[in-house]
Design a protein around this motif. Sequence first.
Motif, PDB file in Angstrom:
ATOM      1  N   ASP A 173       1.402  -1.376  -0.417  1.00 19.53           N
ATOM      2  CA  ASP A 173      -0.247  -0.513  -0.035  1.00 19.53           C
ATOM      3  C   ASP A 173       1.117   1.355   0.169  1.00 19.53           C
ATOM      4  O   ASP A 173       2.242   1.173   0.417  1.00 19.53           O
ATOM      5  N   THR A 174       0.134   1.723  -0.792  1.00 15.93           N
ATOM      6  CA  THR A 174       0.891   3.207  -0.609  1.00 15.93           C
ATOM      7  C   THR A 174       0.303   4.563  -0.069  1.00 15.93           C
ATOM      8  O   THR A 174      -0.987   4.249  -0.377  1.00 15.93           O
ATOM      9  N   LEU A 175       1.333   5.472   0.384  1.00 12.63           N
ATOM     10  CA  LEU A 175       0.017   6.631   1.389  1.00 12.63           C
ATOM     11  C   LEU A 175       0.918   7.844   0.416  1.00 12.63           C
ATOM     12  O   LEU A 175       2.013   8.378   1.231  1.00 12.63           O
ATOM     13  N   ILE A 176      -0.486   8.980   0.864  1.00 10.59           N
ATOM     14  CA  ILE A 176      -0.280  10.361   0.437  1.00 10.59           C
ATOM     15  C   ILE A 176      -0.947  10.904   0.829  1.00 10.59           C
ATOM     16  O   ILE A 176      -1.812  10.997   1.132  1.00 10.59           O
ATOM     17  N   PRO A 177      -0.248  12.830   1.024  1.00 17.45           N
ATOM     18  CA  PRO A 177      -0.800  13.379   1.899  1.00 17.45           C
ATOM     19  C   PRO A 177      -1.791  13.548   0.864  1.00 17.45           C
ATOM     20  O   PRO A 177      -1.700  13.179  -0.332  1.00 17.45           O
ATOM     21  N   ASN A 178      -3.292  14.163   1.871  1.00 20.16           N
ATOM     22  CA  ASN A 178      -4.336  14.523   1.700  1.00 20.16           C
ATOM     23  C   ASN A 178      -4.880  14.083   0.662  1.00 20.16           C
ATOM     24  O   ASN A 178      -6.480  14.141   0.365  1.00 20.16           O
ATOM     25  N   GLN A 179      -4.327  12.654   0.259  1.00 14.55           N
ATOM     26  CA  GLN A 179      -5.270  11.445  -0.148  1.00 14.55           C
ATOM     27  C   GLN A 179      -5.805  10.007   1.033  1.00 14.55           C
ATOM     28  O   GLN A 179      -6.321   9.957   0.519  1.00 14.55           O
ATOM     29  N   HIS A 180      -4.669  10.044   1.339  1.00 19.09           N
ATOM     30  CA  HIS A 180      -4.776   8.355   1.858  1.00 19.09           C
ATOM     31  C   HIS A 180      -4.404   9.431   4.185  1.00 19.09           C
ATOM     32  O   HIS A 180      -4.571   9.034   5.093  1.00 19.09           O
ATOM     33  N   PHE A 181      -3.680  10.365   4.234  1.00 20.44           N
ATOM     34  CA  PHE A 181      -4.381  11.501   5.439  1.00 20.44           C
ATOM     35  C   PHE A 181      -4.231  12.650   5.359  1.00 20.44           C
ATOM     36  O   PHE A 181      -3.442  13.569   4.496  1.00 20.44           O
ATOM     37  N   PRO A 182      -4.779  13.713   6.098  1.00 17.25           N
ATOM     38  CA  PRO A 182      -4.160  14.995   6.381  1.00 17.25           C
ATOM     39  C   PRO A 182      -2.911  15.899   5.669  1.00 17.25           C
ATOM     40  O   PRO A 182      -2.221  15.199   5.931  1.00 17.25           O
ATOM     41  N   LYS A 183      -2.638  16.665   5.734  1.00 17.81           N
ATOM     42  CA  LYS A 183      -1.505  16.916   5.397  1.00 17.81           C
ATOM     43  C   LYS A 183      -0.260  17.643   6.591  1.00 17.81           C
ATOM     44  O   LYS A 183       0.187  17.427   6.873  1.00 17.81           O
ATOM     45  N   THR A 239      -1.467  15.747   9.321  1.00 14.16           N
ATOM     46  CA  THR A 239      -1.295  14.928  10.581  1.00 14.16           C
ATOM     47  C   THR A 239       0.190  13.961  10.597  1.00 14.16           C
ATOM     48  O   THR A 239       1.269  14.607   9.965  1.00 14.16           O
ATOM     49  N   SER A 240       0.205  13.875  11.874  1.00 16.70           N
ATOM     50  CA  SER A 240       1.946  14.170  13.240  1.00 16.70           C
ATOM     51  C   SER A 240       2.578  13.208  12.066  1.00 16.70           C
ATOM     52  O   SER A 240       1.732  11.884  11.659  1.00 16.70           O
ATOM     53  N   PRO A 241       3.997  13.066  12.047  1.00 23.13           N
ATOM     54  CA  PRO A 241       5.156  11.671  11.465  1.00 23.13           C
ATOM     55  C   PRO A 241       4.756  10.187  11.924  1.00 23.13           C
ATOM     56  O   PRO A 241       4.716   9.338  11.519  1.00 23.13           O
ATOM     57  N   ALA A 242       4.190  10.504  13.468  1.00 25.51           N
ATOM     58  CA  ALA A 242       3.688   8.985  14.071  1.00 25.51           C
ATOM     59  C   ALA A 242       2.976   8.517  13.862  1.00 25.51           C
ATOM     60  O   ALA A 242       2.649   7.392  13.686  1.00 25.51           O
ATOM     61  N   ASP A 243       1.768   9.129  13.702  1.00 22.90           N
ATOM     62  CA  ASP A 243      -0.262   9.106  12.670  1.00 22.90           C
ATOM     63  C   ASP A 243       0.523   8.522  12.133  1.00 22.90           C
ATOM     64  O   ASP A 243      -0.463   7.302  10.869  1.00 22.90           O
ATOM     65  N   ILE A 244       1.494   9.043  11.397  1.00 20.19           N
ATOM     66  CA  ILE A 244       1.416   8.506   9.169  1.00 20.19           C
ATOM     67  C   ILE A 244       1.847   7.201   9.491  1.00 20.19           C
ATOM     68  O   ILE A 244       1.495   6.302   8.675  1.00 20.19           O
ATOM     69  N   ALA A 245       2.944   6.988  10.391  1.00 20.12           N
ATOM     70  CA  ALA A 245       4.223   5.391  10.650  1.00 20.12           C
ATOM     71  C   ALA A 245       3.240   4.616  10.991  1.00 20.12           C
ATOM     72  O   ALA A 245       3.004   3.195  10.172  1.00 20.12           O
ATOM     73  N   ARG A 249     -10.098   7.721  15.312  1.00 18.11           N
ATOM     74  CA  ARG A 249     -10.714   6.575  14.482  1.00 18.11           C
ATOM     75  C   ARG A 249      -9.525   6.496  13.256  1.00 18.11           C
ATOM     76  O   ARG A 249      -9.495   5.053  12.596  1.00 18.11           O
ATOM     77  N   LEU A 250      -9.858   7.543  12.741  1.00 14.80           N
ATOM     78  CA  LEU A 250      -9.168   7.807  11.536  1.00 14.80           C
ATOM     79  C   LEU A 250      -7.876   7.888  11.481  1.00 14.80           C
ATOM     80  O   LEU A 250      -7.371   6.990  10.524  1.00 14.80           O
ATOM     81  N   ASN A 251      -6.922   8.107  12.494  1.00 11.72           N
ATOM     82  CA  ASN A 251      -5.110   8.262  12.612  1.00 11.72           C
ATOM     83  C   ASN A 251      -4.856   6.855  12.570  1.00 11.72           C
ATOM     84  O   ASN A 251      -3.835   6.858  12.583  1.00 11.72           O
ATOM     85  N   ARG A 252      -5.761   6.201  13.785  1.00  9.26           N
ATOM     86  CA  ARG A 252      -5.268   5.010  14.444  1.00  9.26           C
ATOM     87  C   ARG A 252      -6.233   3.835  14.357  1.00  9.26           C
ATOM     88  O   ARG A 252      -6.358   3.574  15.518  1.00  9.26           O
ATOM     89  N   ILE A 278       5.028   6.874   1.030  1.00 10.55           N
ATOM     90  CA  ILE A 278       4.779   6.049   2.416  1.00 10.55           C
ATOM     91  C   ILE A 278       4.634   5.523   1.365  1.00 10.55           C
ATOM     92  O   ILE A 278       3.065   4.861   1.555  1.00 10.55           O
ATOM     93  N   THR A 279       5.196   3.776   0.742  1.00 13.52           N
ATOM     94  CA  THR A 279       4.539   2.692   0.351  1.00 13.52           C
ATOM     95  C   THR A 279       5.830   1.341   1.570  1.00 13.52           C
ATOM     96  O   THR A 279       6.849   1.170   1.658  1.00 13.52           O
ATOM     97  N   ILE A 280       4.758   0.518   1.989  1.00 17.09           N
ATOM     98  CA  ILE A 280       5.230  -0.588   2.544  1.00 17.09           C
ATOM     99  C   ILE A 280       4.387  -1.667   2.057  1.00 17.09           C
ATOM    100  O   ILE A 280       3.260  -1.875   1.886  1.00 17.09           O
ATOM    101  N   THR A 281       5.297  -2.522   1.735  1.00 23.73           N
ATOM    102  CA  THR A 281       5.248  -4.048   1.438  1.00 23.73           C
ATOM    103  C   THR A 281       5.275  -4.998   2.607  1.00 23.73           C
ATOM    104  O   THR A 281       5.963  -4.406   2.917  1.00 23.73           O
ATOM    105  N   ILE A 282       3.979  -5.677   2.769  1.00 24.66           N
ATOM    106  CA  ILE A 282       4.513  -6.555   4.551  1.00 24.66           C
ATOM    107  C   ILE A 282       3.777  -7.845   3.519  1.00 24.66           C
ATOM    108  O   ILE A 282       3.357  -8.669   2.894  1.00 24.66           O
ATOM    109  N   TYR A 283       4.705  -8.637   4.301  1.00 24.71           N
ATOM    110  CA  TYR A 283       4.460 -10.188   4.230  1.00 24.71           C
ATOM    111  C   TYR A 283       4.396 -11.131   5.296  1.00 24.71           C
ATOM    112  O   TYR A 283       4.812 -10.675   6.315  1.00 24.71           O
ATOM    113  N   GLY A 284       3.721 -12.032   5.034  1.00 21.02           N
ATOM    114  CA  GLY A 284       3.005 -12.782   5.680  1.00 21.02           C
ATOM    115  C   GLY A 284       2.627 -14.326   5.794  1.00 21.02           C
ATOM    116  O   GLY A 284       2.952 -14.477   3.946  1.00 21.02           O
TER     117      GLY A 284
END
Length: 329
Positions: free
Chosen positions: A62-72, A74-80, A199-202, A145-151
């Motif tokens: 998944d890729t997250l970018i400002p104003n699409q997936h989180f408000p501009k 948003t804190s760095p901790a909440d983004i992570a 609920r939005l950020n976390r 921010i793009t994270i690839t996850i493996y399970g």
Amino acid sequence: MQPSTKPQKLSAKMKKQNEFVIIDTYFKTEYNNNNNSIITGIGDDAAVVQIPAGKQLCISTDTLIPNQHFPKATSPADIAYKAFQVNLSDMAAMGAAPRWISLNLTMPKYSHPWLSRFSTELKKNLNLYDMALIGGDTTCGKLSITITIYGLVDSHKFLKRDGAKNQDEIYVSGPIGEAALGLQMIQNKFPQDDFFIKRLNRPIARVELGQILTEYASSCIDISDGLLQDLSHILQASHLGATIDIKNLIQNSKIKNICSKTKTKNLILYGGDDYELLFTLPKNKINTVREKHPEITKKIQKIGTIVNKKGVFIDGKILKIKGYQHFSN
């Protein structure tokens, strides 16, 4: 040894930052080598992991970018946190046990405070789920921010979207629509309330429930783009339709204390960003699931039934399917 989650102090070396210094300083740590499965991690051209016998590898990105997936703002901790959890939610929807991630981070400029807060939160989440960061890339550009996850999942025991059957019952794992209201609060459409903004950020990925459902569910998806939109993916893949009744969702929702009944209904149906699980079970199978797993299933609510007729119906009327779609919204 567990990775440190303390914010990094700025050193002389870091003032001459480049992508390799950033990786070494913020992201190259002694990782959680769960079951000695990581053969090679950060530092080589690629990571190498060992897949145990009887398991299959589940991969999502998944890729997250400002104003699409989180408000501009948003804190760095909440983004992570959110970037990690939305990927984790894909593992939950497949019934997989998350093990590793890779991170592609693009930033417009170097910022020690931003990177320190972002990486500290990411490490906290990795530790919580006994996971490891095994690679990625760091580049300069617009924030992305793009994270690839493996399970890992037991062979052929993963959940899919295409397994729903006629007369299966439809369930959600928890409240729907609260994150969408949180976004509208940030957009100043409603007075702000920390509960809904959190609920939005976390969001909390339903990883444990997903693994339980591999024994019972006929189909599953996580709710990211809206209840109706994501339900439609199950219905299209299974070539079926659904009748739904969200009276209980409305009745039990905290949204109704702030919004009108119509607004509450729309947020539940179309809102998105919930990252709850939407799944189907054979008729009456929920009783067995609840008896064996009472704590993890206490917030599950039935919202409808799969039918052998295309479309989604409420009170006999077909609903228009809509929700968030990139390139359309």
